[in-house]
Motif scaffolding. Structure first.
Motif, PDB file in Angstrom:
ATOM      1  N   VAL B  41       0.855  -1.183   0.000  1.00 30.44           N
ATOM      2  CA  VAL B  41       0.000   0.000   0.000  1.00 30.44           C
ATOM      3  C   VAL B  41       0.892   1.235   0.000  1.00 30.44           C
ATOM      4  O   VAL B  41       1.715   1.416   0.893  1.00 30.44           O
ATOM      5  CB  VAL B  41      -0.910   0.028   1.252  1.00 30.44           C
ATOM      6  CG1 VAL B  41      -1.719   1.313   1.309  1.00 30.44           C
ATOM      7  CG2 VAL B  41      -1.822  -1.180   1.271  1.00 30.44           C
ATOM      8  N   ILE B  73      -5.265   4.487   5.464  1.00 32.01           N
ATOM      9  CA  ILE B  73      -5.084   4.216   4.029  1.00 32.01           C
ATOM     10  C   ILE B  73      -6.190   4.928   3.275  1.00 32.01           C
ATOM     11  O   ILE B  73      -7.372   4.685   3.523  1.00 32.01           O
ATOM     12  CB  ILE B  73      -5.180   2.704   3.737  1.00 32.01           C
ATOM     13  CG1 ILE B  73      -4.188   1.922   4.588  1.00 32.01           C
ATOM     14  CG2 ILE B  73      -4.988   2.428   2.253  1.00 32.01           C
ATOM     15  CD1 ILE B  73      -4.394   0.430   4.554  1.00 32.01           C
ATOM     16  N   ILE B  75      -7.679   5.197  -0.365  1.00 35.14           N
ATOM     17  CA  ILE B  75      -7.602   4.583  -1.694  1.00 35.14           C
ATOM     18  C   ILE B  75      -8.353   5.486  -2.666  1.00 35.14           C
ATOM     19  O   ILE B  75      -9.581   5.598  -2.593  1.00 35.14           O
ATOM     20  CB  ILE B  75      -8.222   3.173  -1.692  1.00 35.14           C
ATOM     21  CG1 ILE B  75      -7.639   2.326  -0.577  1.00 35.14           C
ATOM     22  CG2 ILE B  75      -8.080   2.536  -3.077  1.00 35.14           C
ATOM     23  CD1 ILE B  75      -6.425   1.510  -0.891  1.00 35.14           C
ATOM     24  N   LYS B  82      -4.317  -5.004  -2.806  1.00 33.63           N
ATOM     25  CA  LYS B  82      -3.367  -4.476  -1.828  1.00 33.63           C
ATOM     26  C   LYS B  82      -3.283  -5.466  -0.672  1.00 33.63           C
ATOM     27  O   LYS B  82      -4.261  -6.123  -0.337  1.00 33.63           O
ATOM     28  CB  LYS B  82      -3.840  -3.115  -1.302  1.00 33.63           C
ATOM     29  CG  LYS B  82      -3.920  -2.032  -2.365  1.00 33.63           C
ATOM     30  CD  LYS B  82      -2.538  -1.669  -2.863  1.00 33.63           C
ATOM     31  CE  LYS B  82      -2.617  -0.686  -4.026  1.00 33.63           C
ATOM     32  NZ  LYS B  82      -1.318  -0.477  -4.658  1.00 33.63           N
ATOM     33  N   ILE B 108      -8.441  -5.641  -0.936  1.00 30.86           N
ATOM     34  CA  ILE B 108      -7.410  -5.575   0.113  1.00 30.86           C
ATOM     35  C   ILE B 108      -7.413  -6.881   0.902  1.00 30.86           C
ATOM     36  O   ILE B 108      -8.470  -7.440   1.190  1.00 30.86           O
ATOM     37  CB  ILE B 108      -7.676  -4.396   1.088  1.00 30.86           C
ATOM     38  CG1 ILE B 108      -7.694  -3.061   0.322  1.00 30.86           C
ATOM     39  CG2 ILE B 108      -6.632  -4.349   2.204  1.00 30.86           C
ATOM     40  CD1 ILE B 108      -8.030  -1.855   1.168  1.00 30.86           C
TER      41      ILE B 108
END
Lengths: 466, 339
Positions: B41, B73, B75, B82, B108
């Motif tokens: 990531v 995080i 996105i 990820k 993810i």
């Protein structure tokens, strides 16, 4: 658009004057408990139970779950009201106002047509009792609990409070402290009663409570259908019902316990019912809850014996201002036991219907089978329907399944029926009747006067508003 | 003992669904900074404002005071996959916030692996933006860990889709508290969970899905295997709140009991204050069908292999949904290890 109405409680909402022989002062204390016991001339062992129960009641807290019971104040409740009559064995002897009450409720008529025996309780005492002669020939005992304590003391003492202990919860403790009235039934070995026995409980006095205790023993190989009905007129202040039902069903015996509850909307119905089943025994519960402001009612079967089984079929209706919290509990202990639970609930006009249950399969319950099906029908967006089933399994050798649904009447089904020429309300009534049919089918009309009448009244209201 | 259960409704305490209690000393853990997270990531940032741990104030305090990994995080680009792999030999208290921006699709995997007798608490917050899609796998291979707490809060915006797959090959004490809020209209949340209990593992699962948006859809499937003296307490709640017209919710739970001493408690709860919804749940448990087991063995397969096959078949309802081949293989490996 939705014109389904709640059951017409006006039918039951007739009051007699609060004409009693004696009404105990409001509140709860050792003096009150002792006075009730003295008035009944009870043996010491029973007074000891009452006083112990009072102690337990004072120690226990209100439950932190379920409906809000804070409106209930025992200081506003009279726990014992003696009507102006003793127990009679013919309706002619019963005082006019009380007789008219039970006439309106259809009890004498039902007795004549369908029943093997009847007991009618008015406020805190049984006012009428009869049993067909042939029943007594077979050794069947059907009497009020007060008489049973005097006439069959050893039998009563053997079983009393052994099924539902004093410590079960706060309102059972209250019940045991102030109980009065209720039925005692003993069915000897091998005797199968073709016709049911019925007890009817009517609470007329305002700001009072009814705490009847029902104790039924069905001996080995015997069979009984027992019906319980109850109602009360509506008052502005709270009335309380905290009864207790203890059922002992011995080896290979059968008991069907049917209840049609239609308390008024000021009633707090905190009833407790439990059955203990021995080897091969079977208990069928049929339950219709249509009344009360708040109900907390969870009948229970303990499948102690091998090959014992139980079925529960119940319907509850929560209308405006009602919170009906009900369900079923079953504990599997013996081998090869089975249980089948079907529950339906309907909520409308802001009513709250909750299905709350327990299925416990203990380690010893080899080869247990259990199936639970509970459905909730909401008839508008201001009501509530909750399902809270707890399933606790401690044996791998079982077959267990649980399923539940909640929702409204299918729009597609309504549309289909209206295309067949039914009005929208007729269509809804038909669908509600269909929803309730698994329960209403359990009670033949001649045995379930009250329950079918209540369902029909509800559906008739639908048609009236068409 | 402290009660850390936050189920939405109470029942009589005799039923035991509201009294998940732990020893306070279990939370008296020491932590040192954790820097061993393997991840691809790029947008990993320091997380300054920590989300609340949904268990209880005790675990929330522990998270705030002792966290040794706290990242955010964001996105903003559609991605293939990820990964975040936590291989830990020390106590781990991690906090992760994942924000999927609107219209973005993301996959993810978060994996926790440990062979040590340590403590783990994860607090994960997901914000799924409008029209976004998230496919998240959480994989816990923590069989020697003494306690594994997973707290998740998921917020689903309008038209978002969230697929959450949770595989937990349990620690001595496992506790999940997953709360999903479908506040956006037309949002979807599909949640699969598999757990394994062995030896004397205690597993406490509390999954809540709250629906307040219109025409939302949710499905929860929870499957598990319990062996030896393991115990599981599952509470799954679908709550149709006011405003959730035409929403659909389904909850299914099934536990395979491999041992006579294993215990399974399940409370599938349906709460409803909205008329025009469709909610259902089912719950079931038991051991293998003896006839089926006999049939498989009669084909020359050993009892252990036959049981593996039947467990895989039962769990395939969830396993077949995993697109990631590697994760699928790892799940099958875990099943093989059971026997």
């Amino acid at each position: 658009m939705n014109k389904l109405e709640s059951p017409n409680h006006n039918f039951y909402d007739f009051k007699n004057d609060d004409n009693y022989e004696y009404k105990i002062k409001k509140g709860l204390s050792k003096d009150i408990v002792e006075e009730i016991s003295n008035r009944k001339n009870e043996p010491k062992w029973l007074l000891d139970i009452r006083l112990k129960a009072l102690e337990i009641y004072n120690q226990l807290e209100l439950p932190v779950w379920g409906p809000d019971l804070s409106e209930l104040d025992m200081d506003d409740i009279s726990t014992y009201v003696k009507p102006k009559t003793d127990k009679k064995s013919t309706w002619e002897e019963v005082p006019e106002d009380i007789k008219n009450t039970f006439d309106k409720l259809g009890i004498p008529k039902a007795e004549h047509k369908y029943l093997a025996g009847v007991e009618a309780q008015y406020d805190s005492e049984v006012v009428y009792h009869s049993i067909k002669n042939e029943m007594q020939k077979y050794g069947v005992i059907y009497t009020d609990i007060d008489s049973a304590i005097k006439e069959y003391p050893e039998l009563v003492k053997e079983y009393f409070s052994k099924c539902v202990p004093l410590t079960e919860h706060k309102f059972i403790a209250l019940h045991y402290a102030v109980f009065s009235g209720g039925s005692f039934v003993y069915v000897p070995k091998g005797v199968k009663l073709e016709l049911p026995l019925q007890s009817y409980y009517r609470l007329n006095s305002p700001e009072s409570g009814q705490f009847e205790h029902t104790l039924i023993i069905v001996e080995k190989g015997a069979s009984l259908h027992f019906i319980e009905g109850c109602s009360a007129p509506k008052y502005s202040k709270v009335n309380l019902h905290a009864g207790c039902v203890e059922l002992f069903v011995k080896d290979d015996a059968y008991l069907r316990y049917s209840t049609i509850e239609n308390w008024s909307k000021n009633m707090f119905n905190l009833n407790t019912k439990k059955a203990i089943l021995e080897n091969g025994a079977k208990v069928d519960w049929v339950s219709g809850s249509f009344g009360s402001k708040i109900s907390m009612l969870y009948p229970m079967s303990v499948l102690k014996g091998d090959n014992s089984s139980t079925e529960y079929t119940g319907i509850s209706f929560a209308g405006k201002g009602q919170n009906i919290d009900t369900g079923f509990k079953v504990v599997h202990i013996g081998k090869n036991t089975s249980s089948n639970i079907v529950s339906k609930s309907i909520s409308k006009d802001g009513g709250v219907a909750t299905y709350r249950s327990l299925v416990a399969v203990l380690e010893s319950a080899e080869n247990a089978k259990c199936s639970v099906n509970c459905d909730g029908l909401m008839l508008d967006s201001i009501s509530k329907s909750d399902t809270i089933p707890v399933n606790s399994i401690e044996n791998s050798n079982i077959v267990f399944s649980h399923e539940a649904k909640v929702g409204k009447i299918s729009e597609d089904a309504i549309y289909y029926l209206t295309t067949r020429g039914l009005s929208e309300n007729d269509a809804k009534a038909l669908l509600v009747r269909g929803f309730a049919s698994p329960i209403s089918k359990q009670l033949p009309l001649e045995y379930a006067v009250e329950m079918n009448r209540l369902i029909n009244i509800e559906l008739e209201e639908v048609k009236k508003n068409d | 003992m402290i009660n850390i259960d936050q189920t939405p409704v109470y029942t009589c305490k005799n039923y035991g669904i509201n009294n998940f209690a732990i020893d306070e000393t279990l939370l008296a853990v020491k932590t040192t900074p954790y820097t061993n997270c393997k991840t691809n990531v790029e947008s990993l940032k320091e997380l300054k404002q920590l989300p609340q741990n949904s268990f209880s104030k005790e675990l929330d305090n522990l998270t705030k005071q002792k966290n040794n990994f706290a990242k955010k995080i964001d996105i903003g680009k559609t991605n293939q996959q990820k990964e975040m792999i936590f291989d830990f030999e020390q106590n781990l208290v991690d906090v992760i916030e994942i924000n999927i921006e609107k219209n973005i699709q993301s996959k993810i995997i978060i994996k926790y692996v440990s062979l040590k007798n340590v403590f783990h608490s994860a607090t994960i917050k997901l914000n799924i933006g409008q029209n976004a899609k998230l496919d998240l796998i959480i994989f816990c291979d923590v069989q020697n860990v003494n306690a594994n707490f997973l707290s998740m809060q998921i917020n689903c915006d309008t038209n978002s889709q969230t697929l959450l797959h949770l595989f937990d090959f349990s620690a001595d004490l496992t506790a999940h508290n997953v709360i999903s809020n479908l506040a956006g209209d037309h949002s979807k949340f599909h949640f699969d969970s598999i757990y394994f209990g062995k030896n004397k593992d205690r597993i406490n699962l509390n999954y809540q899905i709250k629906i307040s948006g219109k025409e939302c859809e949710t499905k929860m499937d929870v499957l598990g295997v319990l062996d030896n003296y393991s115990q599981k307490n599952f509470v799954g709640t679908i709550n149709f709140l006011k405003g959730s017209q035409k929403s659909v919710g389904e909850e299914n739970e099934y536990a395979i009991l491999l041992s006579d001493k294993a215990k399974s408690k399940a409370t599938p709860i349906l709460l409803c204050t909205e008329e025009n919804v469709d909610g259902k749940h089912s719950s079931s448990c038991g051991k293998f069908d003896e006839d089926l087991l006999f049939y498989v063995k009669s084909r020359g397969i050993t009892e252990a292999d036959a049981k593996k096959l039947l467990v895989k078949a039962k769990l395939n309802k969830i396993i077949s949904k995993i697109e990631n081949v590697k994760v699928k293989e790892e799940v099958f490996e875990q099943i093989d290890k059971l026997f």
